[in-house]
Enzyme design. Structure first.
Site, PDB file in Angstrom:
ATOM      1  N   THR A 207     -37.405   5.580  15.632  1.00  0.00           N
ATOM      2  CA  THR A 207     -35.736   6.230  15.489  1.00  0.00           C
ATOM      3  C   THR A 207     -35.344   5.771  14.263  1.00  0.00           C
ATOM      4  O   THR A 207     -34.400   5.440  13.854  1.00  0.00           O
ATOM      5  CB  THR A 207     -34.922   5.303  16.632  1.00  0.00           C
ATOM      6  OG1 THR A 207     -35.368   4.121  16.490  1.00  0.00           O
ATOM      7  CG2 THR A 207     -35.303   6.049  17.989  1.00  0.00           C
ATOM      8  N   GLY A 209     -33.962   5.871  10.814  1.00  0.00           N
ATOM      9  CA  GLY A 209     -33.103   6.771  10.014  1.00  0.00           C
ATOM     10  C   GLY A 209     -32.129   7.662  11.017  1.00  0.00           C
ATOM     11  O   GLY A 209     -31.757   8.641  10.480  1.00  0.00           O
TER      12      GLY A 209
HETATM   13  N1  LIG Z   1     -33.214   6.908  21.707  1.00  0.00           N
HETATM   14  C1  LIG Z   1     -32.338   7.989  21.518  1.00  0.00           C
HETATM   15  N2  LIG Z   1     -32.340   9.050  22.197  1.00  0.00           N
HETATM   16  C2  LIG Z   1     -31.210   9.936  21.890  1.00  0.00           C
HETATM   17  N3  LIG Z   1     -30.558   9.857  21.038  1.00  0.00           N
HETATM   18  C3  LIG Z   1     -30.309   8.815  20.304  1.00  0.00           C
HETATM   19  C4  LIG Z   1     -31.345   7.570  20.585  1.00  0.00           C
HETATM   20  N4  LIG Z   1     -31.169   6.642  19.669  1.00  0.00           N
HETATM   21  C5  LIG Z   1     -30.000   7.032  18.798  1.00  0.00           C
HETATM   22  N5  LIG Z   1     -29.520   8.387  19.107  1.00  0.00           N
HETATM   23  C6  LIG Z   1     -28.513   9.309  18.505  1.00  0.00           C
HETATM   24  O1  LIG Z   1     -28.918   9.064  17.079  1.00  0.00           O
HETATM   25  C7  LIG Z   1     -27.673   8.796  16.459  1.00  0.00           C
HETATM   26  C8  LIG Z   1     -27.609   7.403  15.879  1.00  0.00           C
HETATM   27  O2  LIG Z   1     -27.336   6.533  16.465  1.00  0.00           O
HETATM   28  P1  LIG Z   1     -27.498   4.898  16.550  1.00  0.00           P
HETATM   29  O3  LIG Z   1     -29.018   4.568  16.734  1.00  0.00           O
HETATM   30  O4  LIG Z   1     -26.532   4.438  17.163  1.00  0.00           O
HETATM   31  O5  LIG Z   1     -26.832   4.682  14.667  1.00  0.00           O
HETATM   32  P2  LIG Z   1     -27.797   3.974  13.845  1.00  0.00           P
HETATM   33  O6  LIG Z   1     -29.157   4.527  13.482  1.00  0.00           O
HETATM   34  O7  LIG Z   1     -26.923   3.899  12.513  1.00  0.00           O
HETATM   35  O8  LIG Z   1     -28.314   2.584  14.444  1.00  0.00           O
HETATM   36  C9  LIG Z   1     -26.407   8.895  17.457  1.00  0.00           C
HETATM   37  O9  LIG Z   1     -25.812  10.329  17.613  1.00  0.00           O
HETATM   38  C10 LIG Z   1     -26.971   8.345  18.809  1.00  0.00           C
HETATM   39  O10 LIG Z   1     -26.549   8.985  20.085  1.00  0.00           O
HETATM   40  C1  LIG Z   2     -31.873   3.099   2.036  1.00  0.00           C
HETATM   41  C2  LIG Z   2     -31.402   2.860   3.582  1.00  0.00           C
HETATM   42  N1  LIG Z   2     -30.221   3.303   3.950  1.00  0.00           N
HETATM   43  C3  LIG Z   2     -29.916   3.390   5.222  1.00  0.00           C
HETATM   44  C4  LIG Z   2     -30.780   2.863   6.141  1.00  0.00           C
HETATM   45  C5  LIG Z   2     -30.300   2.596   7.607  1.00  0.00           C
HETATM   46  O1  LIG Z   2     -30.655   3.776   8.094  1.00  0.00           O
HETATM   47  P1  LIG Z   2     -30.274   4.075   9.593  1.00  0.00           P
HETATM   48  O2  LIG Z   2     -30.071   5.498   9.926  1.00  0.00           O
HETATM   49  O3  LIG Z   2     -29.075   3.210  10.041  1.00  0.00           O
HETATM   50  O4  LIG Z   2     -31.664   3.734  10.415  1.00  0.00           O
HETATM   51  P2  LIG Z   2     -32.390   2.202  10.758  1.00  0.00           P
HETATM   52  O5  LIG Z   2     -32.904   1.834   9.169  1.00  0.00           O
HETATM   53  O6  LIG Z   2     -31.553   1.380  10.998  1.00  0.00           O
HETATM   54  O7  LIG Z   2     -33.474   2.752  11.259  1.00  0.00           O
HETATM   55  C6  LIG Z   2     -31.866   2.187   5.724  1.00  0.00           C
HETATM   56  N2  LIG Z   2     -32.857   1.819   6.418  1.00  0.00           N
HETATM   57  N3  LIG Z   2     -32.377   2.269   4.408  1.00  0.00           N
END
Ligand SMILES: Nc1ncnc2c1ncn2[C@@H]1O[C@H](COP(=O)(O)OP(=O)(O)O)[C@@H](O)[C@H]1O
Ligand SMILES: Cc1ncc(COP(=O)(O)OP(=O)(O)O)c(N)n1
Length: 275
Positions: A207, A209
């Site tokens: 997950t 990005g």
């Molecule tokens: N395991 C998962 N299954 C389905 N959707 C997911 C999952 N993890 C994140 N998402 C979706 O991906 C998007 C980014 O969510 P989130 O993980 O909370 O943000 P970030 O990457 O900024 O931490 C949201 O729309 C969330 O609902």
């Molecule tokens: C260069 C850079 N920008 C943003 C992020 C954070 O990305 P995100 O979509 O929140 O996912 P995770 O890194 O938390 O998996 C990053 N890692 N690098």
């Protein structure tokens, strides 16, 4: 004429998040992508090995290069790293009158590395949130912005309302970090109503990005003239497909599959890349 979107963010050498995720997403959604680089990270699926902010002069010049020639139809911000960068970005957004601004308030990478200095959170609140059409915090980011603890849906609603009060017209408080249920629920607040956007939680470690990809998809759809509600719906479908059809690359938290959404529309099998 083709729609154009700009991302103002950091580079992820591993290609799963940051500028790379944003440009891939723009391309997949048929939008011409442009970028202003705020920082270079040495990063892979195992974590962040180095963070190097770009000079303020270079950031200024990149923003002017875009502003003086290629007017974006929508703009997103990702990793901004410090208060000086936030101030320059906010000033140029105002100067060039860029609208359809999506703020992904990136603060910490999944492995725990700092992507926004804690002292810069107040600058983000003061300078950028008032310009935002949509802000897309995850739960820890919403906690940092609002200084509250968020565990329940009611607390999420309260946090979304506070962030809306800071100036963002729409707030999507993403639910990926709440692993207590089998569903993933994002909460949308438009200043009047709360809407819960629910999908099934995909069990995967890949997950990396997700937040960048999701907010880039919102930006791409806004650039095409879609409403916020439509943009959010497409972005949710885009990220769901990107997580479901995992690429499985790297030894750690791998990237999502940016091809998946279009592959499905074209009837291409993401595993074999064949029709
Ligand atoms: N395991 C998962 N299954 C389905 N959707 C997911 C999952 N993890 C994140 N998402 C979706 O991906 C998007 C980014 O969510 P989130 O993980 O909370 O943000 P970030 O990457 O900024 O931490 C949201 O729309 C969330 O609902
Ligand atoms: C260069 C850079 N920008 C943003 C992020 C954070 O990305 P995100 O979509 O929140 O996912 P995770 O890194 O938390 O998996 C990053 N890692 N690098």
């Amino acid at each position: 004429m083709i729609s154009k979107a700009l991302t103002i963010a950091g580079s992820d050498s591993g290609g799963g998040a940051g500028i790379q995720a944003d440009l891939k997403t723009f391309q997949e959604l048929s939008v011409y992508g442009m970028s202003v680089l705020t920082a270079v990270t040495a990063q892979n699926t195992l974590g962040v090995q180095g963070v190097y902010p770009v000079t303020l002069e270079a950031i200024n010049q990149q923003l002017d290069s875009i502003g003086l020639d290629l007017q974006p139809d929508a703009v997103k911000t990702g990793m901004l790293f410090n208060s000086d960068i936030i101030r320059i970005v906010a000033d140029k957004i105002k100067y060039y009158g860029w609208s359809n601004l999506v703020i992904d308030p990136v603060m910490v990478a999944k492995g725990g590395s700092t992507l926004l200095l804690q002292v810069a959170v107040q600058s983000l609140i003061s300078h950028l949130l008032p310009l935002a059409l949509v802000t897309t915090p995850n739960i820890p980011e919403a906690e940092m912005i609002t200084k509250m603890t968020i565990s329940t849906i009611e607390e999420r609603k309260k946090a979304a309302k506070i962030i809306h009060g800071m100036g963002s017209k729409y707030v999507v408080l993403k639910g990926g970090h709440d692993t207590s249920t089998t569903a993933v629920t994002d909460l949308l607040y438009d200043g009047h109503e709360y809407t819960l956007l629910e999908s099934s939680r995909i069990q995967t470690r890949h997950t990396h990005g997700t937040g960048c990809t999701y907010s880039a998809a919102v930006t791409a759809e806004l650039a095409k003239g879609k409403s916020v509600a439509e943009a959010i719906q497409t972005a949710k479908a885009f990220i769901q497909a990107a997580i479901e059809d995992e690429l499985g690359i790297g030894a750690g938290h791998g990237p999502t599959n940016h091809f998946a959404y279009q592959n499905r529309l074209r009837g291409i099998n993401s595993a074999t890349n064949e029709q």
